[in-house]
Scaffold this active site. Structure first.
Site, PDB file in Angstrom:
ATOM      1  N   TYR A  37       0.849  -1.193   0.000  1.00 15.92           N
ATOM      2  CA  TYR A  37       0.000   0.000   0.000  1.00 15.92           C
ATOM      3  C   TYR A  37       0.887   1.246   0.000  1.00 15.92           C
ATOM      4  O   TYR A  37       1.378   1.687   1.036  1.00 15.92           O
ATOM      5  CB  TYR A  37      -0.955   0.013   1.205  1.00 15.92           C
ATOM      6  N   PRO A  40     -15.657  -3.944   2.028  1.00 18.43           N
ATOM      7  CA  PRO A  40     -16.920  -4.161   2.752  1.00 18.43           C
ATOM      8  C   PRO A  40     -18.016  -3.194   2.338  1.00 18.43           C
ATOM      9  O   PRO A  40     -19.202  -3.492   2.466  1.00 18.43           O
ATOM     10  CB  PRO A  40     -16.532  -3.965   4.220  1.00 18.43           C
ATOM     11  N   LEU A  41     -17.592  -2.024   1.811  1.00 19.59           N
ATOM     12  CA  LEU A  41     -18.583  -1.041   1.344  1.00 19.59           C
ATOM     13  C   LEU A  41     -18.629  -1.001  -0.177  1.00 19.59           C
ATOM     14  O   LEU A  41     -19.155  -0.037  -0.754  1.00 19.59           O
ATOM     15  CB  LEU A  41     -18.229   0.353   1.885  1.00 19.59           C
ATOM     16  N   GLY A  71     -17.222   2.027  -1.407  1.00 23.80           N
ATOM     17  CA  GLY A  71     -18.020   3.226  -1.123  1.00 23.80           C
ATOM     18  C   GLY A  71     -19.376   3.203  -1.795  1.00 23.80           C
ATOM     19  O   GLY A  71     -20.272   3.968  -1.427  1.00 23.80           O
TER      20      GLY A  71
HETATM   21  N1  LIG Z   1      -6.588  -8.483   0.507  1.00 22.96           N
HETATM   22  C1  LIG Z   1      -6.799  -7.753  -0.559  1.00 22.96           C
HETATM   23  O1  LIG Z   1      -6.476  -8.142  -1.696  1.00 22.96           O
HETATM   24  C2  LIG Z   1      -7.431  -6.412  -0.396  1.00 22.96           C
HETATM   25  C3  LIG Z   1      -7.920  -5.712  -1.506  1.00 22.96           C
HETATM   26  C4  LIG Z   1      -8.525  -4.471  -1.301  1.00 22.96           C
HETATM   27  C5  LIG Z   1      -8.621  -3.961  -0.017  1.00 22.96           C
HETATM   28  N2  LIG Z   1      -8.136  -4.647   1.046  1.00 22.96           N
HETATM   29  C6  LIG Z   1      -8.255  -4.137   2.427  1.00 22.96           C
HETATM   30  O2  LIG Z   1      -9.619  -3.891   2.660  1.00 22.96           O
HETATM   31  C7  LIG Z   1      -9.783  -2.565   3.171  1.00 22.96           C
HETATM   32  C8  LIG Z   1     -11.139  -2.040   2.771  1.00 22.96           C
HETATM   33  O3  LIG Z   1     -11.224  -1.948   1.370  1.00 22.96           O
HETATM   34  P1  LIG Z   1     -11.372  -0.541   0.624  1.00 22.96           P
HETATM   35  O4  LIG Z   1     -10.894   0.547   1.492  1.00 22.96           O
HETATM   36  O5  LIG Z   1     -10.717  -0.653  -0.688  1.00 22.96           O
HETATM   37  O6  LIG Z   1     -12.919  -0.507   0.287  1.00 22.96           O
HETATM   38  P2  LIG Z   1     -14.236  -0.136   1.127  1.00 22.96           P
HETATM   39  O7  LIG Z   1     -13.942  -0.129   2.577  1.00 22.96           O
HETATM   40  O8  LIG Z   1     -15.348  -0.982   0.611  1.00 22.96           O
HETATM   41  O9  LIG Z   1     -14.554   1.318   0.596  1.00 22.96           O
HETATM   42  C9  LIG Z   1     -13.662   2.369   0.775  1.00 22.96           C
HETATM   43  C10 LIG Z   1     -14.237   3.551   0.018  1.00 22.96           C
HETATM   44  O10 LIG Z   1     -15.485   3.891   0.605  1.00 22.96           O
HETATM   45  C11 LIG Z   1     -15.486   5.236   0.991  1.00 22.96           C
HETATM   46  N3  LIG Z   1     -16.117   5.290   2.320  1.00 22.96           N
HETATM   47  C12 LIG Z   1     -15.700   4.688   3.460  1.00 22.96           C
HETATM   48  N4  LIG Z   1     -16.529   4.963   4.470  1.00 22.96           N
HETATM   49  C13 LIG Z   1     -17.515   5.760   3.957  1.00 22.96           C
HETATM   50  C14 LIG Z   1     -18.653   6.367   4.507  1.00 22.96           C
HETATM   51  N5  LIG Z   1     -18.958   6.223   5.796  1.00 22.96           N
HETATM   52  N6  LIG Z   1     -19.442   7.123   3.691  1.00 22.96           N
HETATM   53  C15 LIG Z   1     -19.139   7.287   2.394  1.00 22.96           C
HETATM   54  N7  LIG Z   1     -18.046   6.707   1.807  1.00 22.96           N
HETATM   55  C16 LIG Z   1     -17.253   5.969   2.586  1.00 22.96           C
HETATM   56  C17 LIG Z   1     -14.066   5.688   1.047  1.00 22.96           C
HETATM   57  O11 LIG Z   1     -13.945   7.034   0.630  1.00 22.96           O
HETATM   58  P3  LIG Z   1     -13.526   8.189   1.683  1.00 22.96           P
HETATM   59  O12 LIG Z   1     -12.043   8.088   1.844  1.00 22.96           O
HETATM   60  O13 LIG Z   1     -13.996   9.423   1.018  1.00 22.96           O
HETATM   61  O14 LIG Z   1     -14.268   7.900   2.962  1.00 22.96           O
HETATM   62  C18 LIG Z   1     -13.369   4.765   0.067  1.00 22.96           C
HETATM   63  O15 LIG Z   1     -13.323   5.325  -1.225  1.00 22.96           O
HETATM   64  C19 LIG Z   1      -8.596  -1.805   2.574  1.00 22.96           C
HETATM   65  O16 LIG Z   1      -8.338  -0.608   3.278  1.00 22.96           O
HETATM   66  C20 LIG Z   1      -7.504  -2.829   2.709  1.00 22.96           C
HETATM   67  O17 LIG Z   1      -7.004  -2.826   4.044  1.00 22.96           O
HETATM   68  C21 LIG Z   1      -7.553  -5.864   0.868  1.00 22.96           C
END
Ligand SMILES: NC(=O)c1ccc[n+]([C@@H]2O[C@H](COP(=O)([O-])OP(=O)(O)OC[C@H]3O[C@@H](n4cnc5c(N)ncnc54)[C@H](OP(=O)(O)O)[C@@H]3O)[C@@H](O)[C@H]2O)c1
Length: 285
Positions: free
Chosen positions: A59, A205-206, A209
């Site tokens: 990252y 999980p979201l 977003g």
């Molecule tokens: N193992 C793997 O291959 C893998 C792959 C992807 C991700 N991950 C892990 O999973 C974690 C979560 O995935 P992710 O961050 O990509 O996706 P996510 O949690 O589904 O979504 C993150 C996105 O949602 C927005 N968001 C978050 N909270 C919000 C809210 N309350 N209201 C409106 N928008 C919101 C964020 O924008 P803002 O910044 O504007 O809030 C961001 O763009 C990552 O941080 C990483 O640690 C692992």
């Protein structure tokens, strides 16, 4: 259902954690626009009582781990930092796999140094590498564990078959796969984790977003609970299984606070069924 889960029999965490992928630059490449703000966000996660932070050497690369150490070291008791290795970064949005044993050892040494740790509580194979036998990649993690450099081993982006093979080789304590209301093809892996009391960390999980945006099928339940659609999506995940450990990612303190509050949201069985059957919840893509 308990709001905590014990990873590997000895690391008790609150089930709602924080994903630290979004605190880097665009394309998960380079530093964020405002590193001080990213450090303040990380400190706020701990103030809010979260004690599971997910990151990876890739990252940034290195940026997320460095910010975590700058913001939080010396770490408070009970904070579990879960990191990963086995990918390379060749540019923004590019993530080729490299889970050769020598590469994994190099990744782990780098993470130990950046996180300023003598032992990493949870070290995850970021993804099986089709060019490397799973036995070899996990063999390297087992050696790191035997050397005391990692406490527990997790795996990520695995099929059910890969999970079963991995469990014959090492003690797998967590699985991290994509899973959310709109993408549920990891269902059978999740069920296998629940049966074996293995933590399941759903990434996206979201749905990056998408599920947090108003104007869709989650609005009705959200409005009835004075909540937001994103909170409903997270509460649904938490209710789905006692081994579920969502790690929503955000660069915004406001969104972080909103996500943490989702753990308090109690949805009825009818709400949960309605949400799961909604157009957003039905897709298995
Ligand atoms: N193992 C793997 O291959 C893998 C792959 C992807 C991700 N991950 C892990 O999973 C974690 C979560 O995935 P992710 O961050 O990509 O996706 P996510 O949690 O589904 O979504 C993150 C996105 O949602 C927005 N968001 C978050 N909270 C919000 C809210 N309350 N209201 C409106 N928008 C919101 C964020 O924008 P803002 O910044 O504007 O809030 C961001 O763009 C990552 O941080 C990483 O640690 C692992």
């Amino acid at each position: 259902m308990s709001d905590t889960f014990t990873i590997g029999g000895d690391l008790e965490v609150r089930r709602l954690g924080f994903g630290a992928m979004r605190i880097t630059g665009k394309g998960i490449w380079g530093p964020p626009d405002d590193p001080a703000e990213a450090r303040a966000l990380l400190r706020r996660t701990v103030e809010l009582g979260l004690n599971l932070i997910d990151t990876a050497d890739s990252y940034g690369p290195e940026v997320s781990e460095n910010l975590i150490a700058e913001a939080l070291h010396p770490y408070p008791d009970g904070l579990v930092i879960a990191t990963k290795g086995g990918l390379r970064r060749t540019g923004p949005g590019r993530w080729p796999r490299d889970a050769r044993p020598e590469r994994l050892k190099e990744c782990c040494e780098g993470s130990l140094r950046r996180l300023r740790l003598e032992r990493i509580d949870l070290y995850q194979l970021h993804s099986p590498d089709p060019a490397v036998p799973l036995e070899d990649s996990l063999g390297a993690l087992k050696e790191l564990q035997d050397e005391g450099k990692i406490r527990h081993i997790g795996i990520s982006n695995v099929s059910l078959d890969e999970l079963e093979r991995a469990r014959e080789l090492v003690d797998v304590v967590t699985v991290q796969n994509r899973y959310n209301l709109a993408h549920r093809h990891a269902e059978e892996v999740l069920d296998a984790c629940e049966d074996a009391d293995i933590g399941f960390i759903p990434w996206y999980p979201l749905a990056t977003g998408d599920l947090a945006r108003p104007g869709g099928a989650l609005d009705e339940v959200a409005n009835a609970h004075h909540a937001t659609p994103g909170q409903v999506a997270l509460a649904w995940l938490l209710a789905r299984s006692p081994v579920m450990l969502p790690i929503p990612g955000t660069a915004s303190v406001e969104h972080l606070e909103e996500n943490v509050a989702a753990a308090e949201l109690q949805l009825s069985d009818a709400d949960l069924e309605g949400v799961a059957a909604s157009p957003r919840g039905r897709s298995r893509a």
